[in-house]
Design an enzyme around this catalytic site. Sequence first.
Site, short mmCIF file in Angstrom:
data_model
loop_
_atom_site.label_atom_id
_atom_site.label_comp_id
_atom_site.label_asym_id
_atom_site.label_seq_id
_atom_site.Cartn_x
_atom_site.Cartn_y
_atom_site.Cartn_z
N ALA A 65 -58.54 38.15 6.61
CA ALA A 65 -58.86 39.43 6.04
C ALA A 65 -57.58 39.74 5.02
O ALA A 65 -56.68 39.33 5.54
CB ALA A 65 -59.18 40.53 7.10
N GLU A 131 -54.43 36.85 14.13
CA GLU A 131 -54.27 38.29 14.13
C GLU A 131 -53.40 38.95 15.28
O GLU A 131 -52.89 39.94 14.99
CB GLU A 131 -55.83 38.70 14.38
CG GLU A 131 -57.08 38.45 13.37
CD GLU A 131 -57.55 37.15 13.60
OE1 GLU A 131 -56.94 36.29 14.42
OE2 GLU A 131 -58.70 37.09 13.01
N1 CO8 Z 1 -53.97 39.13 3.25
C1 CO8 Z 1 -53.40 39.73 2.04
N2 CO8 Z 1 -52.64 38.98 1.30
C2 CO8 Z 1 -52.45 37.59 1.58
C3 CO8 Z 1 -52.99 37.21 2.97
C4 CO8 Z 1 -53.78 38.31 3.88
N3 CO8 Z 1 -54.54 37.83 4.90
N4 CO8 Z 1 -52.42 35.75 3.26
C5 CO8 Z 1 -51.80 35.73 2.20
N5 CO8 Z 1 -51.48 36.77 1.36
C6 CO8 Z 1 -50.81 36.71 0.15
C7 CO8 Z 1 -49.68 36.94 0.38
O1 CO8 Z 1 -49.11 38.28 0.44
C8 CO8 Z 1 -48.97 36.39 -1.05
O2 CO8 Z 1 -48.90 37.44 -1.92
P1 CO8 Z 1 -47.84 38.04 -2.98
O3 CO8 Z 1 -47.34 36.82 -3.71
O4 CO8 Z 1 -48.15 39.07 -3.84
O5 CO8 Z 1 -46.67 38.23 -2.09
C9 CO8 Z 1 -49.79 35.31 -1.52
O6 CO8 Z 1 -51.29 35.65 -0.70
C10 CO8 Z 1 -49.13 33.87 -1.05
O7 CO8 Z 1 -48.87 33.80 0.53
P2 CO8 Z 1 -47.69 33.24 0.90
O8 CO8 Z 1 -46.39 33.73 -0.14
O9 CO8 Z 1 -47.60 34.25 2.26
O10 CO8 Z 1 -47.79 32.02 1.17
P3 CO8 Z 1 -47.03 30.87 2.26
O11 CO8 Z 1 -47.62 29.45 1.60
O12 CO8 Z 1 -45.74 31.15 2.28
O13 CO8 Z 1 -47.97 31.31 3.77
C11 CO8 Z 1 -49.66 31.91 5.12
C12 CO8 Z 1 -49.16 31.11 3.67
C13 CO8 Z 1 -49.00 31.22 6.18
C14 CO8 Z 1 -51.16 31.73 5.39
C15 CO8 Z 1 -49.18 33.46 5.11
O14 CO8 Z 1 -49.55 33.85 3.75
C16 CO8 Z 1 -49.87 34.20 6.16
O15 CO8 Z 1 -49.60 34.17 7.09
N6 CO8 Z 1 -50.90 35.01 5.90
C17 CO8 Z 1 -51.57 35.84 6.52
C18 CO8 Z 1 -52.58 35.18 7.73
C19 CO8 Z 1 -53.13 35.87 8.43
O16 CO8 Z 1 -52.58 36.78 9.52
N7 CO8 Z 1 -54.31 36.14 8.46
C20 CO8 Z 1 -55.18 37.00 9.39
C21 CO8 Z 1 -55.35 38.36 8.91
S1 CO8 Z 1 -56.22 39.53 9.96
C22 CO8 Z 1 -57.79 39.02 9.90
O17 CO8 Z 1 -58.13 38.09 9.30
C23 CO8 Z 1 -58.82 39.86 10.68
C24 CO8 Z 1 -60.19 39.45 10.62
C25 CO8 Z 1 -61.09 40.35 11.26
C26 CO8 Z 1 -61.95 41.10 9.96
C27 CO8 Z 1 -62.52 40.26 8.92
C28 CO8 Z 1 -62.77 41.33 7.84
C29 CO8 Z 1 -62.72 40.58 6.46
#
Ligand code: CO8
Length: 257
Positions: A65, A131
């Site tokens: 999300a 999460e």
């Molecule tokens: N939300 C918003 N932006 C994100 C997300 C995300 N989940 N994941 C990545 N991005 C963005 C980053 O902020 C970054 O943007 P910017 O360049 O503007 O800073 C861009 O994508 C690239 O990301 P990274 O620089 O972090 O890339 P890396 O290769 O270093 O890392 C990862 C990749 C490990 C995947 C890392 O981005 C990460 O940990 N992301 C979050 C993963 C996460 O926690 N997911 C769970 C989210 S909560 C959820 O899903 C709840 C679900 C229930 C409801 C569903 C309703 C839709």
Amino acid sequence: MTEPLVLVEKLDHVARIQLNRPHVLNALNMQLIRQLVEVLEECDQDEQIRVMIITGNEKAFAAGADIKEMVDASPVDLMVKRYLSDWLRIRQISKPLIAAVSGFALGGGCELAMCCDLIIASESARFGQPEINIGVMPGAGGTQRLTRAVGKVKAMEMILTGKSITAQEALDYGLVNRVVPVEDLDKEALALAQEIASKPPLAVRLAKQSILKALDLSLEDGLHFEQNNFCMLFATEDQREGMQAFVEKRKPTFRGR
Ligand code: CO8
């Protein structure tokens, strides 16, 4: 003009639907989910389409999300905006959905893959429910579908530690159908979709519905549900065509009627 958040390509009887927010690893904001659901519902109505593939890009299927959209939300905001309601509409899609996953399938991304009926993973795929690391828990089906897919103890470990698993582990756990080289993902997903699309569509639809019921119903009720669907298929032209073709030793042509 703003880019669509999902890209749709229709090839013969298959629709390929690509999530399209690559700059944020396909983070699922409400607008993207809404567009995805609308496209799925439109394909579900389209008699030309028999199977839908949902995919992302090489780096990410979807990294969850959109955290930036949720960061300041209150429970009331989530309720008023009906934040999760579109997810329930995916469950109503009657045609088979195939997830073709490369890269990150995390949080809502893993949950979206699990909403699909089959999952093809590339060797680079990573599945996880992280999460817990940001103070919440899965909210789009993760605790339910992951547990049904991989069993209690593995689901506990994945959800309580937030650690992701590799494509090979996902295969060993029974979460995905197969693992293929990254460069073959599209081709393999399409081949599977076309194989299913060559089958009688109404039988496919009722078989999908019956399998999903196996996760909900008692065995007794599930067997009744299955029997009713089996009998109902004898009202279709495709049943006559399929069985007649067998008797006549020829290839059947299924019309979805
Ligand atoms: N939300 C918003 N932006 C994100 C997300 C995300 N989940 N994941 C990545 N991005 C963005 C980053 O902020 C970054 O943007 P910017 O360049 O503007 O800073 C861009 O994508 C690239 O990301 P990274 O620089 O972090 O890339 P890396 O290769 O270093 O890392 C990862 C990749 C490990 C995947 C890392 O981005 C990460 O940990 N992301 C979050 C993963 C996460 O926690 N997911 C769970 C989210 S909560 C959820 O899903 C709840 C679900 C229930 C409801 C569903 C309703 C839709």
